[in-house]
Design a protein around this motif. Structure first.
Motif, PDB file in Angstrom:
ATOM      1  N   LEU A  57       6.130   0.916  -9.733  1.00  0.00           N
ATOM      2  CA  LEU A  57       4.842   0.244  -9.695  1.00  0.00           C
ATOM      3  C   LEU A  57       4.237   0.314  -8.294  1.00  0.00           C
ATOM      4  O   LEU A  57       3.065   0.646  -8.123  1.00  0.00           O
ATOM      5  N   VAL A  58       5.053   0.021  -7.273  1.00  0.00           N
ATOM      6  CA  VAL A  58       4.568   0.082  -5.894  1.00  0.00           C
ATOM      7  C   VAL A  58       4.194   1.512  -5.522  1.00  0.00           C
ATOM      8  O   VAL A  58       3.163   1.758  -4.892  1.00  0.00           O
ATOM      9  N   LEU A  59       5.024   2.482  -5.921  1.00  0.00           N
ATOM     10  CA  LEU A  59       4.734   3.879  -5.614  1.00  0.00           C
ATOM     11  C   LEU A  59       3.436   4.342  -6.277  1.00  0.00           C
ATOM     12  O   LEU A  59       2.642   5.051  -5.661  1.00  0.00           O
ATOM     13  N   SER A  60       3.201   3.929  -7.513  1.00  0.00           N
ATOM     14  CA  SER A  60       1.960   4.342  -8.173  1.00  0.00           C
ATOM     15  C   SER A  60       0.747   3.716  -7.498  1.00  0.00           C
ATOM     16  O   SER A  60      -0.310   4.347  -7.405  1.00  0.00           O
ATOM     17  N   ARG A  61       0.891   2.497  -7.012  1.00  0.00           N
ATOM     18  CA  ARG A  61      -0.232   1.876  -6.293  1.00  0.00           C
ATOM     19  C   ARG A  61      -0.451   2.526  -4.937  1.00  0.00           C
ATOM     20  O   ARG A  61      -1.582   2.673  -4.493  1.00  0.00           O
ATOM     21  N   LEU A  62       0.629   2.885  -4.256  1.00  0.00           N
ATOM     22  CA  LEU A  62       0.489   3.548  -2.966  1.00  0.00           C
ATOM     23  C   LEU A  62      -0.181   4.907  -3.103  1.00  0.00           C
ATOM     24  O   LEU A  62      -1.007   5.290  -2.278  1.00  0.00           O
ATOM     25  N   ARG A  63       0.187   5.628  -4.157  1.00  0.00           N
ATOM     26  CA  ARG A  63      -0.387   6.964  -4.338  1.00  0.00           C
ATOM     27  C   ARG A  63      -1.885   6.936  -4.584  1.00  0.00           C
ATOM     28  O   ARG A  63      -2.556   7.940  -4.414  1.00  0.00           O
ATOM     29  N   SER A  64      -2.403   5.798  -4.972  1.00  0.00           N
ATOM     30  CA  SER A  64      -3.837   5.722  -5.242  1.00  0.00           C
ATOM     31  C   SER A  64      -4.657   5.409  -3.994  1.00  0.00           C
ATOM     32  O   SER A  64      -5.882   5.401  -4.057  1.00  0.00           O
ATOM     33  N   THR A  65      -4.000   5.155  -2.858  1.00  0.00           N
ATOM     34  CA  THR A  65      -4.742   4.847  -1.638  1.00  0.00           C
ATOM     35  C   THR A  65      -4.777   6.056  -0.706  1.00  0.00           C
ATOM     36  O   THR A  65      -3.787   6.767  -0.574  1.00  0.00           O
ATOM     37  N   PRO A  66      -5.905   6.287  -0.051  1.00  0.00           N
ATOM     38  CA  PRO A  66      -6.001   7.415   0.879  1.00  0.00           C
ATOM     39  C   PRO A  66      -5.106   7.250   2.108  1.00  0.00           C
ATOM     40  O   PRO A  66      -4.624   8.236   2.661  1.00  0.00           O
ATOM     41  N   ARG A  67      -4.874   5.999   2.552  1.00  0.00           N
ATOM     42  CA  ARG A  67      -4.021   5.781   3.730  1.00  0.00           C
ATOM     43  C   ARG A  67      -2.618   6.323   3.504  1.00  0.00           C
ATOM     44  O   ARG A  67      -1.984   6.841   4.427  1.00  0.00           O
ATOM     45  N   PHE A  68      -2.110   6.196   2.284  1.00  0.00           N
ATOM     46  CA  PHE A  68      -0.783   6.707   1.961  1.00  0.00           C
ATOM     47  C   PHE A  68      -0.735   8.214   2.169  1.00  0.00           C
ATOM     48  O   PHE A  68       0.188   8.739   2.790  1.00  0.00           O
ATOM     49  N   TRP A  69      -1.741   8.917   1.667  1.00  0.00           N
ATOM     50  CA  TRP A  69      -1.751  10.373   1.768  1.00  0.00           C
ATOM     51  C   TRP A  69      -1.970  10.834   3.200  1.00  0.00           C
ATOM     52  O   TRP A  69      -1.389  11.834   3.638  1.00  0.00           O
ATOM     53  N   VAL A  70      -2.788  10.120   3.957  1.00  0.00           N
ATOM     54  CA  VAL A  70      -2.974  10.471   5.369  1.00  0.00           C
ATOM     55  C   VAL A  70      -1.651  10.302   6.117  1.00  0.00           C
ATOM     56  O   VAL A  70      -1.259  11.153   6.917  1.00  0.00           O
ATOM     57  N   GLY A  71      -0.939   9.224   5.845  1.00  0.00           N
ATOM     58  CA  GLY A  71       0.346   8.987   6.490  1.00  0.00           C
ATOM     59  C   GLY A  71       1.399  10.005   6.105  1.00  0.00           C
ATOM     60  O   GLY A  71       2.146  10.502   6.954  1.00  0.00           O
ATOM     61  N   ILE A  72       1.471  10.342   4.817  1.00  0.00           N
ATOM     62  CA  ILE A  72       2.457  11.320   4.345  1.00  0.00           C
ATOM     63  C   ILE A  72       2.161  12.701   4.936  1.00  0.00           C
ATOM     64  O   ILE A  72       3.069  13.399   5.396  1.00  0.00           O
ATOM     65  N   ILE A  73       0.895  13.098   4.934  1.00  0.00           N
ATOM     66  CA  ILE A  73       0.534  14.406   5.493  1.00  0.00           C
ATOM     67  C   ILE A  73       0.792  14.419   6.995  1.00  0.00           C
ATOM     68  O   ILE A  73       1.325  15.391   7.539  1.00  0.00           O
ATOM     69  N   GLY A  74       0.443  13.331   7.695  1.00  0.00           N
ATOM     70  CA  GLY A  74       0.699  13.253   9.133  1.00  0.00           C
ATOM     71  C   GLY A  74       2.184  13.310   9.458  1.00  0.00           C
ATOM     72  O   GLY A  74       2.603  14.035  10.360  1.00  0.00           O
ATOM     73  N   LEU A  75       2.999  12.567   8.715  1.00  0.00           N
ATOM     74  CA  LEU A  75       4.447  12.598   8.933  1.00  0.00           C
ATOM     75  C   LEU A  75       5.009  13.982   8.617  1.00  0.00           C
ATOM     76  O   LEU A  75       5.894  14.470   9.317  1.00  0.00           O
ATOM     77  N   GLY A  76       4.472  14.625   7.590  1.00  0.00           N
ATOM     78  CA  GLY A  76       4.920  15.980   7.249  1.00  0.00           C
ATOM     79  C   GLY A  76       4.594  16.984   8.338  1.00  0.00           C
ATOM     80  O   GLY A  76       5.427  17.815   8.703  1.00  0.00           O
ATOM     81  N   LEU A  77       3.376  16.893   8.884  1.00  0.00           N
ATOM     82  CA  LEU A  77       2.988  17.811   9.957  1.00  0.00           C
ATOM     83  C   LEU A  77       3.809  17.581  11.224  1.00  0.00           C
ATOM     84  O   LEU A  77       4.250  18.539  11.877  1.00  0.00           O
ATOM     85  N   ILE A  78       4.034  16.324  11.561  1.00  0.00           N
ATOM     86  CA  ILE A  78       4.847  16.026  12.744  1.00  0.00           C
ATOM     87  C   ILE A  78       6.280  16.490  12.527  1.00  0.00           C
ATOM     88  O   ILE A  78       6.915  17.022  13.443  1.00  0.00           O
ATOM     89  N   SER A  79       6.797  16.324  11.307  1.00  0.00           N
ATOM     90  CA  SER A  79       8.159  16.785  11.015  1.00  0.00           C
ATOM     91  C   SER A  79       8.252  18.304  11.105  1.00  0.00           C
ATOM     92  O   SER A  79       9.234  18.840  11.641  1.00  0.00           O
ATOM     93  N   LEU A  80       7.246  18.992  10.594  1.00  0.00           N
ATOM     94  CA  LEU A  80       7.242  20.459  10.711  1.00  0.00           C
ATOM     95  C   LEU A  80       7.157  20.898  12.167  1.00  0.00           C
ATOM     96  O   LEU A  80       7.798  21.871  12.568  1.00  0.00           O
ATOM     97  N   TRP A  81       6.377  20.196  12.961  1.00  0.00           N
ATOM     98  CA  TRP A  81       6.272  20.508  14.381  1.00  0.00           C
ATOM     99  C   TRP A  81       7.611  20.283  15.078  1.00  0.00           C
ATOM    100  O   TRP A  81       8.011  21.063  15.934  1.00  0.00           O
ATOM    101  N   ALA A  82       8.325  19.210  14.689  1.00  0.00           N
ATOM    102  CA  ALA A  82       9.627  18.942  15.297  1.00  0.00           C
ATOM    103  C   ALA A  82      10.651  20.003  14.906  1.00  0.00           C
ATOM    104  O   ALA A  82      11.495  20.393  15.707  1.00  0.00           O
TER     105      ALA A  82
END
Length: 168
Positions: free
Chosen positions: A31-56
């Motif tokens: 339930l929490v995951l489905s609500r998080l996926r509907s917010t843009p902040r979640f996707w900005v954070g996931i994409i940002g963490l992914g890019l930083i992880s790839l850079w590392a």
């Protein structure tokens, strides 16, 4: 009929074959995951963490220097095409050191982050940070130090009033 007896519920799947009753209740995590996926902040954070992880992970691939290599000819050099962030006083590549530091920070953050709420060790800094955070003036506050907010201005002692610009 008593409260403990079950009430017969009509079978809605017989009336409409497209509706299928769920076999399992939805968990809190889903339930929490489905609500998080509907917010843009979640996707900005996931994409940002992914890019930083790839850079590392892949940040040292285009760099010719390892974090332990010394370039004695370019000690203390400013940024250039050879050393992107420059070199330290002993000739270490600062970009390579930054990537290694990023890796360590991500590993520590990903290991300690989930552990934090359940650890009594993590509760100790809370009072310290609340007091330290209170030393800065808050916006819209008539008092500007934590000691004046701890006691009201009418009962503030002379020791506090001499140090507090909010009570002068």
């Amino acid at each position: 009929m008593s409260m403990l007896e079950e009430v017969a519920t009509p079978d809605i799947s017989a009336a409409n074959p497209e509706i299928k009753p769920s076999k399992k209740p939805v968990s809190r995590f889903r339930l929490v995951l489905s609500r998080l996926r509907s917010t843009p902040r979640f996707w900005v954070g996931i994409i940002g963490l992914g890019l930083i992880s790839l850079w590392a992970i892949f940040g040292l691939v285009p760099n010719a220097w390892n974090y332990t290599d010394l370039d004695v000819l370019n000690m203390g050099a400013s940024p250039s095409s050879l050393h992107w962030f420059g070199t330290s006083d002993i000739g270490e590549d600062i970009y390579a050191q930054t990537i290694v530091g990023l890796r360590k920070s991500l590993i520590i953050g990903l290991l300690v982050g989930p552990w934090r709420p359940s650890s009594p060790v993590s509760w100790a800094p809370s009072p310290v940070t609340s007091v330290a955070g209170g030393t800065r003036p808050s916006s819209g506050s008539s008092t500007s130090c934590w000691s004046c907010r701890a006691c009201s201005s009418s009962s503030c002692s002379a020791a506090f009033s001499s140090r507090c610009p909010g009570l002068r």
